[in-house]
Scaffold this active site. Structure first.
Site, PDB file in Angstrom:
ATOM      1  N   ARG A   1      -6.052  -7.752   4.111  1.00  0.00           N
ATOM      2  CA  ARG A   1      -6.167  -7.094   2.808  1.00  0.00           C
ATOM      3  C   ARG A   1      -7.614  -6.643   2.676  1.00  0.00           C
ATOM      4  NH1 ARG A   1      -3.878  -8.829  -3.037  1.00  0.00           N
ATOM      5  NH2 ARG A   1      -2.080  -7.899  -2.026  1.00  0.00           N
TER       6      ARG A   1
ATOM      7  N   HIS B   1       0.241  -0.075   0.107  1.00  0.00           N
ATOM      8  CA  HIS B   1       0.690  -1.481   0.022  1.00  0.00           C
ATOM      9  C   HIS B   1       2.107  -1.554   0.628  1.00  0.00           C
ATOM     10  CE1 HIS B   1       0.748  -5.553  -1.016  1.00  0.00           C
ATOM     11  NE2 HIS B   1       0.779  -5.509  -2.330  1.00  0.00           N
TER      12      HIS B   1
ATOM     13  N   GLN C   1       4.671  -4.553   0.224  1.00  0.00           N
ATOM     14  CA  GLN C   1       5.242  -4.622  -1.127  1.00  0.00           C
ATOM     15  C   GLN C   1       6.437  -3.665  -1.249  1.00  0.00           C
ATOM     16  OE1 GLN C   1       4.139  -6.567  -4.039  1.00  0.00           O
ATOM     17  NE2 GLN C   1       6.204  -5.925  -4.562  1.00  0.00           N
TER      18      GLN C   1
ATOM     19  N   ASP D   1       2.471   0.065 -12.157  1.00  0.00           N
ATOM     20  CA  ASP D   1       1.482  -0.832 -11.557  1.00  0.00           C
ATOM     21  C   ASP D   1       0.279  -0.850 -12.502  1.00  0.00           C
ATOM     22  OD1 ASP D   1       0.054  -2.434  -9.756  1.00  0.00           O
ATOM     23  OD2 ASP D   1      -0.577  -0.747  -8.496  1.00  0.00           O
TER      24      ASP D   1
ATOM     25  N   CYS E   1       5.043  -4.841  -9.046  1.00  0.00           N
ATOM     26  CA  CYS E   1       4.555  -5.624  -7.899  1.00  0.00           C
ATOM     27  C   CYS E   1       3.796  -6.864  -8.340  1.00  0.00           C
ATOM     28  CB  CYS E   1       3.707  -4.746  -6.987  1.00  0.00           C
ATOM     29  SG  CYS E   1       2.136  -4.226  -7.724  1.00  0.00           S
TER      30      CYS E   1
ATOM     31  N   ARG F   1       8.951 -11.003  -1.472  1.00  0.00           N
ATOM     32  CA  ARG F   1       7.799 -10.832  -0.574  1.00  0.00           C
ATOM     33  C   ARG F   1       7.955 -11.765   0.628  1.00  0.00           C
ATOM     34  NH1 ARG F   1       2.964  -8.659  -2.438  1.00  0.00           N
ATOM     35  NH2 ARG F   1       2.348  -8.979  -0.271  1.00  0.00           N
TER      36      ARG F   1
HETATM   37  N1  NVA Z   1      -2.815  -1.403  -7.293  1.00  0.00           N
HETATM   38  C1  NVA Z   1      -3.063  -2.821  -7.346  1.00  0.00           C
HETATM   39  C2  NVA Z   1      -1.981  -3.588  -6.657  1.00  0.00           C
HETATM   40  C3  NVA Z   1      -2.113  -5.081  -6.735  1.00  0.00           C
HETATM   41  C4  NVA Z   1      -1.064  -5.805  -5.953  1.00  0.00           C
HETATM   42  C5  NVA Z   1      -4.423  -3.102  -6.687  1.00  0.00           C
HETATM   43  O1  NVA Z   1      -4.733  -2.498  -5.652  1.00  0.00           O
HETATM   44  O2  NVA Z   1      -5.176  -3.926  -7.215  1.00  0.00           O
HETATM   45  N1   CP Z   2       1.732  -7.821  -5.470  1.00  0.00           N
HETATM   46  C1   CP Z   2       0.730  -8.389  -4.782  1.00  0.00           C
HETATM   47  O1   CP Z   2       0.349  -7.962  -3.697  1.00  0.00           O
HETATM   48  O2   CP Z   2       0.222  -9.504  -5.377  1.00  0.00           O
HETATM   49  P1   CP Z   2      -1.110 -10.292  -4.965  1.00  0.00           P
HETATM   50  O3   CP Z   2      -2.268  -9.390  -5.252  1.00  0.00           O
HETATM   51  O4   CP Z   2      -1.116 -11.518  -5.833  1.00  0.00           O
HETATM   52  O5   CP Z   2      -1.042 -10.633  -3.514  1.00  0.00           O
END
Ligand code: NVA
Ligand code: CP
Length: 307
Positions: A102, A129, A132, A222, A262, A290
């Site tokens: 990540r 993502h 997801q 989101d 998500c 997930r």
């Molecule tokens: N768009 C959000 C998704 C979190 C799972 C982010 O990147 O923070």
């Molecule tokens: N939806 C998702 O990726 O959640 P986290 O940021 O908690 O991993």
């Protein structure tokens, strides 16, 4: 060997194979049959951003498949002190069997994958993502939405981009509505349109949430403030006025429409408390999925390496 960096690297039938694996393994897991598909394998999980679901689902998932997970926060490993991604990749991938990352730019993930000896999985970047979205696809199927029309309301961000690729490749209709100035990346939209032609998907992009939601099977959104954008919060909240998925907006969807998110969700911003709680079953089934979807992805990648 294959990496899982973005959905557009896969064909429809490859993604379908991963989903089928996920379904099989979910059924086994529900019966508490833990089949060691990845016996003695180690999954390294590198996090440059926070996570609840991604960390818990990958760590639990690899354990239930007979392997072990290594949680590596960039705060604790030398990557956070400036060791190059390519060196980190060359070290870690000589010791483990699979890596999940990540991070921020998609190019950092690509750099890691380029130097990695083992499959690399995108656990979220600024652009995409994909794990997801495989989860969301599995969840839609479970709720009987096999050929859905989906409305994505909100920021043209990593989630929106992955929705574009999912709809294009799996061949369903997606309507995206964002505020002006928060549109999806043009190149990603163009690529999705091309893929949609190939696979029979349908993508429309606009600015009107009501138009997008009218008559759909699935509504999704989101956060308006993704990780790394915290300083923009006040401006974003002002600019996204009118984009909250609330009872009034949701009432335009089909009467049996489902709502996906998500998570984490920010009530009173992208979704109202009322809509969130009314659809909690869908949302938390999605969260649980997930675990199952990612097992399908990991087992598929492991098999692809042996071919
Ligand atoms: N768009 C959000 C998704 C979190 C799972 C982010 O990147 O923070
Ligand atoms: N939806 C998702 O990726 O959640 P986290 O940021 O908690 O991993």
């Amino acid at each position: 060997m294959r990496h899982f960096l973005t959905l557009s690297d896969f064909t429809q039938s490859e993604l379908q194979e991963m989903i089928e694996l996920a379904k099989t393994i979910k059924t086994q897991t529900k019966k508490r049959e833990f089949v060691p598909y990845l016996k003695n394998q180690t999954l390294a999980m590198i996090f440059e951003k926070s996570s609840t679901r991604t960390r818990v689902s990958f760590e639990t998932g690899i354990y239930q498949l007979g392997g072990t997970g290594l949680f590596l926060s960039s705060r604790d490993i030398q990557l956070g002190r400036g060791e190059p991604m390519k060196d980190t990749a060359r070290v870690i991938s000589r010791m483990v069997d699979m890596v999940m990352i990540r991070t921020f730019e998609q190019s950092k993930l690509e750099e890691f994958a380029k130097y990695s000896k083992v499959p690399v999985i995108n656990g979220l970047t600024d652009s995409f993502h994909p794990v997801q979205l495989m989860t969301d696809y599995l969840t839609m199927l479970e709720f009987g939405k096999t050929k859905p029309t989906v409305a994505y309301i909100g920021d043209g961000n990593n989630m929106a981009h992955s929705w574009l690729y999912l709809a294009a490749i799996m061949g369903f209709e997606l309507r995206v509505a964002t505020p002006k100035g928060y549109e999806c990346n043009k190149d990603i939209v163009a690529k999705a349109q091309e893929l949609a032609k190939e696979y029979g998907g349908k993508i429309s992009i606009g600015y009107d949430p009501k138009e997008a939601v009218t008559g759909v099977d699935v509504v999704t959104t989101d956060t308006w403030v993704s990780m790394g954008q915290e300083q923009e919060k006040a401006k974003r909240v002002a600019d996204f006025k009118g984009f909250m998925v609330d009872t009034e907006l949701f009432s335009l969807a089909k009467s049996d429409a489902i709502f996906l998110h998500c998570l984490p969700a920010y009530r009173g911003y992208e979704v109202s408390e009322e809509i969130f709680e009314a659809h909690a079953n869908e949302i938390f089934t999605e969260a649980e999925n997930r675990l199952h979807a990612q097992k399908g992805i990991m087992v598929w990648l492991d098999r692809a390496r042996d071919k």
